[in-house]
Design a protein around this motif. Structure first.
Motif, PDB file in Angstrom:
ATOM      1  N   UNK A  26      -3.954  -4.023  13.490  1.00 35.43           N
ATOM      2  CA  UNK A  26      -3.151  -4.951  13.876  1.00 35.43           C
ATOM      3  C   UNK A  26      -1.539  -4.989  13.237  1.00 35.43           C
ATOM      4  N   UNK A  27      -1.439  -4.286  11.865  1.00 34.72           N
ATOM      5  CA  UNK A  27      -0.299  -4.149  11.388  1.00 34.72           C
ATOM      6  C   UNK A  27       0.747  -3.588  12.133  1.00 34.72           C
ATOM      7  N   UNK A  28       2.089  -4.149  12.043  1.00 31.40           N
ATOM      8  CA  UNK A  28       3.068  -3.519  12.670  1.00 31.40           C
ATOM      9  C   UNK A  28       3.711  -2.171  12.132  1.00 31.40           C
ATOM     10  N   UNK A  29       3.995  -1.293  12.952  1.00 31.03           N
ATOM     11  CA  UNK A  29       4.323   0.181  12.257  1.00 31.03           C
ATOM     12  C   UNK A  29       5.495   0.094  11.231  1.00 31.03           C
ATOM     13  N   UNK A  30       6.284  -0.809  11.446  1.00 28.03           N
ATOM     14  CA  UNK A  30       7.401  -0.807  10.386  1.00 28.03           C
ATOM     15  C   UNK A  30       7.182  -1.464   9.314  1.00 28.03           C
ATOM     16  N   UNK A  31       5.896  -2.161   9.076  1.00 33.69           N
ATOM     17  CA  UNK A  31       5.559  -2.586   7.941  1.00 33.69           C
ATOM     18  C   UNK A  31       4.809  -1.738   6.900  1.00 33.69           C
ATOM     19  N   UNK A  32       4.507  -2.009   5.674  1.00 33.49           N
ATOM     20  CA  UNK A  32       3.683  -1.191   4.703  1.00 33.49           C
ATOM     21  C   UNK A  32       2.360  -1.758   4.713  1.00 33.49           C
ATOM     22  N   UNK A  33       1.861  -2.523   5.538  1.00 33.28           N
ATOM     23  CA  UNK A  33       0.475  -3.141   5.506  1.00 33.28           C
ATOM     24  C   UNK A  33      -0.643  -2.126   5.779  1.00 33.28           C
ATOM     25  N   UNK A  34      -1.820  -2.281   5.468  1.00 34.49           N
ATOM     26  CA  UNK A  34      -2.653  -0.945   5.110  1.00 34.49           C
ATOM     27  C   UNK A  34      -2.983  -0.492   6.811  1.00 34.49           C
ATOM     28  N   UNK A  35      -3.622  -1.344   7.730  1.00 34.02           N
ATOM     29  CA  UNK A  35      -4.272  -1.128   9.031  1.00 34.02           C
ATOM     30  C   UNK A  35      -3.279  -0.925   9.917  1.00 34.02           C
ATOM     31  N   UNK A  36      -2.348  -0.093  10.239  1.00 34.11           N
ATOM     32  CA  UNK A  36      -1.466   0.132  11.015  1.00 34.11           C
ATOM     33  C   UNK A  36      -0.176   0.311  10.783  1.00 34.11           C
ATOM     34  N   UNK A  37       0.224   0.041   9.481  1.00 31.67           N
ATOM     35  CA  UNK A  37       1.496   0.227   8.937  1.00 31.67           C
ATOM     36  C   UNK A  37       1.972   1.576   8.672  1.00 31.67           C
ATOM     37  N   UNK A  38       3.258   1.650   8.193  1.00 37.21           N
ATOM     38  CA  UNK A  38       3.693   2.812   7.586  1.00 37.21           C
ATOM     39  C   UNK A  38       3.775   2.956   6.104  1.00 37.21           C
ATOM     40  N   UNK A  39       2.887   3.737   5.523  1.00 34.27           N
ATOM     41  CA  UNK A  39       2.813   3.543   4.243  1.00 34.27           C
ATOM     42  C   UNK A  39       3.847   4.557   3.507  1.00 34.27           C
ATOM     43  N   UNK A  40       4.598   3.855   2.527  1.00 36.50           N
ATOM     44  CA  UNK A  40       5.779   4.807   1.833  1.00 36.50           C
ATOM     45  C   UNK A  40       5.053   5.749   0.778  1.00 36.50           C
ATOM     46  N   UNK A  41       5.726   6.996   1.079  1.00 42.33           N
ATOM     47  CA  UNK A  41       5.015   8.129   0.172  1.00 42.33           C
ATOM     48  C   UNK A  41       6.244   8.515  -0.898  1.00 42.33           C
ATOM     49  N   UNK A  56       0.906  -1.300   0.134  1.00 42.58           N
ATOM     50  CA  UNK A  56       0.232  -0.087   0.069  1.00 42.58           C
ATOM     51  C   UNK A  56       0.731   1.205   0.071  1.00 42.58           C
ATOM     52  N   UNK A  57       0.505   2.205  -0.859  1.00 46.85           N
ATOM     53  CA  UNK A  57       1.109   3.419  -0.611  1.00 46.85           C
ATOM     54  C   UNK A  57       0.320   4.511  -0.109  1.00 46.85           C
ATOM     55  N   UNK A  58       0.896   5.647   0.548  1.00 49.10           N
ATOM     56  CA  UNK A  58       0.131   6.749   1.244  1.00 49.10           C
ATOM     57  C   UNK A  58      -0.015   7.748   0.228  1.00 49.10           C
ATOM     58  N   UNK A  59       0.498   7.911  -0.814  1.00 47.04           N
ATOM     59  CA  UNK A  59       0.290   8.961  -1.854  1.00 47.04           C
ATOM     60  C   UNK A  59      -0.988   9.552  -1.944  1.00 47.04           C
ATOM     61  N   UNK A  60      -2.083   8.498  -2.298  1.00 47.50           N
ATOM     62  CA  UNK A  60      -3.351   8.622  -2.540  1.00 47.50           C
ATOM     63  C   UNK A  60      -4.063   8.988  -1.501  1.00 47.50           C
ATOM     64  N   UNK A  61      -3.603   8.312  -0.228  1.00 43.31           N
ATOM     65  CA  UNK A  61      -4.192   8.840   0.977  1.00 43.31           C
ATOM     66  C   UNK A  61      -4.129  10.381   1.344  1.00 43.31           C
TER      67      UNK A  61
END
Length: 404
Positions: A368-383, A297-302
């Motif tokens: 539930x996602x770890x903040x170090x991952x790029x998974x959607x719910x809880x992760x850090x989404x790359x920009x 998941x990418x955070x750009x569109x968010x």
């Protein structure tokens, strides 16, 4: 607080003026009511420990109550948000967008004054016409509506009772044998452009939609043709359909839309009351062909607001139990799972209504996602390199709502 009061007074004055100038009714034919909702949250987990948030939403609703050929409804208010409750603060925390070093006098990014709806409606013998700031409430799904393509994309499951309108006109025509048709044309895309210009309403980019619907005691069916305009220059034509029916005590629905380039969205689900224990059960499956695949998941569109559900496949389940005698309390628990990256959003909520016009509750939102991952719910989404957005943060909170 003085600035907030002045902003809210301006909104209310404008709504009252519109009512008095547009409607041939007496003051007794108007109803003015609303609510104040305030919530405080505390961050959960190592990354959010010690952080908090606060939000207060003051909403005013005005509508006609008399029998008249013309009706009017408006919903407006002011929203204050701080800390973890502020979407702007979360975006600034990603470092992808820098907070302004200075704002014009009177401006405050904690505050949003909004007018969600303000429309007048006239019913004639052959048709009904509605104009103003209009919500287009199309589709039968609960969490995600593939054919609802006028309002800004919303966070999944958030503000389900809020109907955000766009300026335009709607025409509804009843037809024989249970059929009807409805169409709209709007003057603004889904995402606002604050700067007006002469070409923003070229005929080739006006958002519009048409619907042909059939209703019977056994089923509700509709087909759609829609031109979606997310932003100027970003238009897409969608063809869709949805249907709802009831089997015994189970309501079943499905909603589908596809573009000419074969991008597809699907929502299908059910709702029922489990007999004997009066427990509400709801479920929904969502497929978005344009979403991200496994853990990408990418955070750009968010950030730009064009998307709020970033994955391809989701499942939603919810249980709800309400006081069967006096509706004095309600318990609910639900989860939305991204099936491809296996992250989940889990919501638990308890409400107590000691008075008819006052509700007090507590809630948790767990991602539930770890903040170090790029998974959607809880992760850090790359920009961008070295930049990431973490839009979902686990919290616990309390909420109070006063109705007046």
């Amino acid at each position: 607080m003085n600035r907030i009061s002045r902003s809210l007074q301006f909104v209310l004055t404008g709504l009252t003026g519109a009512l008095l100038t547009m409607l041939p009714v007496s003051a007794e034919g108007l109803s003015l009511y609303g609510s104040v909702t305030t919530e405080a949250i505390a961050g959960l987990g190592e990354a959010n420990r010690g952080q908090g948030g606060f939000e207060s939403d003051i909403r005013i609703i005005a509508e006609t109550t008399c029998n008249s050929a013309i009706t009017f409804r408006a919903e407006a208010g002011a929203l204050l948000s701080y800390g973890l409750s502020s979407e702007a603060a979360i975006v600034f925390d990603s470092a992808a967008v820098q907070p302004p070093s200075q704002l014009p006098p009177g401006d405050d990014l904690h505050r949003e004054v909004y007018v969600d709806q303000a429309w007048a409606e006239t019913t004639l013998e052959l048709f009904t016409v509605k104009a103003g700031i209009l919500p287009v409430s199309w589709g039968s799904a609960y969490i995600h509506n593939p054919v609802a393509r006028t309002a800004p994309p919303a966070l999944p499951g958030e503000d389900l009772d809020r109907a955000i309108g766009r300026p335009g006109i709607i025409l509804f025509v009843p037809l024989p044998a249970g059929f009807s048709t409805e169409g709209y044309a709007l003057a603004a895309p889904r995402l606002d452009d604050a700067v007006p210009h002469i070409a923003e309403l070229d005929f080739s980019t006006i958002p519009f939609g048409t619907k042909l619907q059939f209703q019977s005691p056994f089923a509700d069916l509709a087909i759609y043709a829609i031109r979606e305009v997310m932003q100027e220059g970003m238009s897409e034509v969608w063809i869709g359909a949805d249907g709802t029916t009831v089997f015994a005590d189970i309501t079943v629905y499905a909603e589908f839309a596809t573009t000419l380039s074969y991008s597809t969205e699907l929502s299908a689900g059910f709702s029922c009351i489990i007999p004997g224990i009066d427990l509400g059960l709801r479920g929904e499956y969502i497929h978005l062909s344009s979403g991200a695949e496994h853990g990408s998941c990418s955070g750009i569109s968010f950030i730009d607001g064009s998307e709020r559900m970033l994955g391809q496949q989701y499942v939603f389940l919810q249980l709800e139990k309400e006081d069967p005698r006096a509706a004095a309390w309600k318990l609910s628990a639900g989860t939305l799972v991204n099936l491809l990256d296996r992250s989940a959003a889990i919501l638990g909520e308890a409400e107590w209504r000691p008075l008819t016009d006052f509700c007090l509750g507590g809630f948790t939102r767990i991602f539930t996602a770890d903040e170090s991952s790029s998974r959607e719910f809880g992760g850090s989404l790359p920009i961008a390199p070295g930049m990431a957005l973490r839009p979902y943060r686990s919290v616990a909170g309390i909420r109070a709502t006063w109705y007046f």
